[in-house]
Design a protein around this motif. Structure first.
Motif, PDB file in Angstrom:
ATOM      1  N   ILE A 161      36.899  28.568  44.996  1.00 42.14           N
ATOM      2  CA  ILE A 161      37.913  29.591  44.732  1.00 42.14           C
ATOM      3  C   ILE A 161      37.264  30.570  43.769  1.00 42.14           C
ATOM      4  CG2 ILE A 161      40.207  30.096  43.812  1.00 42.14           C
ATOM      5  CD1 ILE A 161      40.923  27.134  44.439  1.00 42.14           C
ATOM      6  N   LEU A 162      37.106  31.810  44.196  1.00 39.39           N
ATOM      7  CA  LEU A 162      36.448  32.837  43.385  1.00 39.39           C
ATOM      8  C   LEU A 162      37.497  33.789  42.830  1.00 39.39           C
ATOM      9  CD1 LEU A 162      33.897  34.367  42.394  1.00 39.39           C
ATOM     10  CD2 LEU A 162      33.933  35.591  44.579  1.00 39.39           C
ATOM     11  N   VAL A 163      37.488  33.970  41.502  1.00 38.17           N
ATOM     12  CA  VAL A 163      38.415  34.904  40.860  1.00 38.17           C
ATOM     13  C   VAL A 163      37.631  35.814  39.915  1.00 38.17           C
ATOM     14  CG1 VAL A 163      40.405  33.368  41.053  1.00 38.17           C
ATOM     15  CG2 VAL A 163      38.953  33.253  39.024  1.00 38.17           C
ATOM     16  N   ALA A 164      38.260  36.893  39.498  1.00 39.94           N
ATOM     17  CA  ALA A 164      37.548  37.925  38.739  1.00 39.94           C
ATOM     18  C   ALA A 164      37.359  37.598  37.268  1.00 39.94           C
ATOM     19  CB  ALA A 164      38.273  39.265  38.881  1.00 39.94           C
ATOM     20  N   LYS A 170      40.960  29.547  34.720  1.00 39.35           N
ATOM     21  CA  LYS A 170      41.540  28.419  33.982  1.00 39.35           C
ATOM     22  C   LYS A 170      42.949  28.099  34.481  1.00 39.35           C
ATOM     23  CE  LYS A 170      38.876  28.865  29.700  1.00 39.35           C
ATOM     24  NZ  LYS A 170      38.919  29.163  28.242  1.00 39.35           N
ATOM     25  N   GLU A 171      43.673  29.154  34.865  1.00 40.74           N
ATOM     26  CA  GLU A 171      45.027  28.967  35.396  1.00 40.74           C
ATOM     27  C   GLU A 171      44.983  28.188  36.717  1.00 40.74           C
ATOM     28  OE1 GLU A 171      48.342  31.855  37.500  1.00 40.74           O
ATOM     29  OE2 GLU A 171      47.197  32.666  35.812  1.00 40.74           O
ATOM     30  N   THR A 191      39.113  35.692  45.803  1.00 38.20           N
ATOM     31  CA  THR A 191      38.736  37.063  46.163  1.00 38.20           C
ATOM     32  C   THR A 191      37.614  37.086  47.198  1.00 38.20           C
ATOM     33  OG1 THR A 191      37.143  37.196  44.337  1.00 38.20           O
ATOM     34  CG2 THR A 191      39.399  37.941  43.892  1.00 38.20           C
ATOM     35  N   ASP A 192      37.142  35.902  47.597  1.00 41.49           N
ATOM     36  CA  ASP A 192      36.106  35.813  48.631  1.00 41.49           C
ATOM     37  C   ASP A 192      36.787  35.885  49.995  1.00 41.49           C
ATOM     38  OD1 ASP A 192      34.046  35.294  50.349  1.00 41.49           O
ATOM     39  OD2 ASP A 192      33.524  33.333  49.529  1.00 41.49           O
ATOM     40  N   THR A 232      29.272  33.418  37.570  1.00 45.57           N
ATOM     41  CA  THR A 232      28.096  34.029  38.201  1.00 45.57           C
ATOM     42  C   THR A 232      28.314  35.544  38.208  1.00 45.57           C
ATOM     43  OG1 THR A 232      28.918  34.157  40.488  1.00 45.57           O
ATOM     44  CG2 THR A 232      27.964  32.048  39.785  1.00 45.57           C
ATOM     45  N   GLU A 233      27.386  36.254  38.789  1.00 47.66           N
ATOM     46  CA  GLU A 233      27.503  37.719  38.860  1.00 47.66           C
ATOM     47  C   GLU A 233      28.689  38.163  39.699  1.00 47.66           C
ATOM     48  OE1 GLU A 233      24.299  39.197  41.889  1.00 47.66           O
ATOM     49  OE2 GLU A 233      23.627  37.255  41.102  1.00 47.66           O
ATOM     50  N   TYR A 234      29.263  37.237  40.496  1.00 43.61           N
ATOM     51  CA  TYR A 234      30.378  37.592  41.375  1.00 43.61           C
ATOM     52  C   TYR A 234      31.741  37.332  40.747  1.00 43.61           C
ATOM     53  CZ  TYR A 234      26.606  37.635  44.781  1.00 43.61           C
ATOM     54  OH  TYR A 234      25.431  37.904  45.435  1.00 43.61           O
TER      55      TYR A 234
END
Length: 291
Positions: A161-164, A170-171, A191-192, A232-234
């Motif tokens: 799960i990718l978030v900004a 943490k949520e 966001t992926d 990471t950078e993403y």
């Protein structure tokens, strides 16, 4: 042929052909640019393009025609699947589809023109490789010298799960710790766009396929373990490992196909120029630029 050479040749062909067609269809003295009171005509532009690269471009066109004629004579077939596989390889060399499309756009090359050139390359490779004999002794020698590199790499299957931002990460992790479904949260938060609809599933991947921080964490985890947020950078990733494949040692039998293709590729590079020169002698070629 290198990735850059393919596109440069096609671009040059497109430009020179376009100017040549324009020169035939319109008055060669037509002015295409002015600098003060000095005029540059279409004829001057055409001559300049021919002087800069016309000879090499014409050679390339001749070679493509010769290869196509010989492929037809030998009944060599190239499928869309084969062309698309070469196209995917080219995308990988450029660093992705977007990078390749940018290179094509900046060169003024259409995808259809690139595919036509890739088809010619495949035809040539099939004809040259049919003349190459790979001995079993060569393959065994290659295996003995390259056992380590031939070994299959370990792989991990994971979802993420990718978030900004860290707060959102943490949520999401807190919800996972309370027992909420990983795939459901991936569809809601990630966001992926490539993986969220599949519940964040990334499939199996080797360590070098992912950015370092992500890979290091994923390969250190146990199956069904869920990580804390990894930056990471993403953005921030929450990783769930769902499977693992250990790296088996290479054996000669399970490496034979890969070794044979590697040796074919190597010999193709060295034998192609000689093969092409012999092939050109079979055809009646008139190069009026040389004369």
């Amino acid at each position: 042929m290198s990735k850059n050479k393919i596109i440069m040749i096609i671009a040059a062909v497109v430009i020179i052909a376009a100017v040549a067609i324009g020169a035939v269809a319109m008055n060669k003295s037509k002015v295409v640019a002015t600098v003060g009171d000095e005029k540059i005509t279409k004829d001057q532009l055409y001559d300049a393009l021919l002087a800069q690269g016309g000879s090499s471009v014409l050679d390339s066109l001749i070679e493509q025609k010769v290869i196509s004629k010989e492929a037809a004579k030998q009944n060599i077939k190239v499928t869309d699947k084969e062309i698309n596989a070469e196209l995917e390889n080219l995308k990988s060399q450029y660093g992705g589809e977007d990078a390749l499309n940018q290179a094509l756009a900046s060169s003024g090359v259409k995808l259809s023109e690139l595919k036509k050139d890739l088809k010619t390359n495949i035809e040539a490779k099939k004809m040259v490789e049919s003349t190459i004999n790979i001995k079993d002794s060569e393959m065994k020698s290659y295996f003995d010298q390259n056992k380590d590199s031939l070994a299959t790499e370990a792989q991990v299957k994971a979802s993420h799960i990718l978030v900004a931002d860290e707060k959102t990460a943490k949520e999401v992790k807190a919800k996972l710790d309370k027992g909420e479904d990983f795939a459901k949260l991936a569809k809601e938060y990630s966001t992926d766009t490539a993986s969220k609809s599949n519940g964040g599933d990334l499939g199996y991947f080797k360590k070098g396929d992912m950015v370092e921080a992500f890979a290091n964490k994923a390969f250190s985890m146990k199956v069904n373990e869920v990580s804390d947020p990894v930056k990471t950078e993403y953005g921030y990733h929450i990783i769930k490992v769902t499977g693992k494949k250990e790296a088996p040692k290479a054996t000669y039998e399970n490496s034979k196909a890969k070794i044979k293709q590697t040796l074919l590729d190597q010999k193709y590079q060295t034998e192609y120029p000689t093969w092409l020169q012999k092939l050109k002698k079979k055809y009646d070629i008139t190069n009026k630029l040389d004369s």
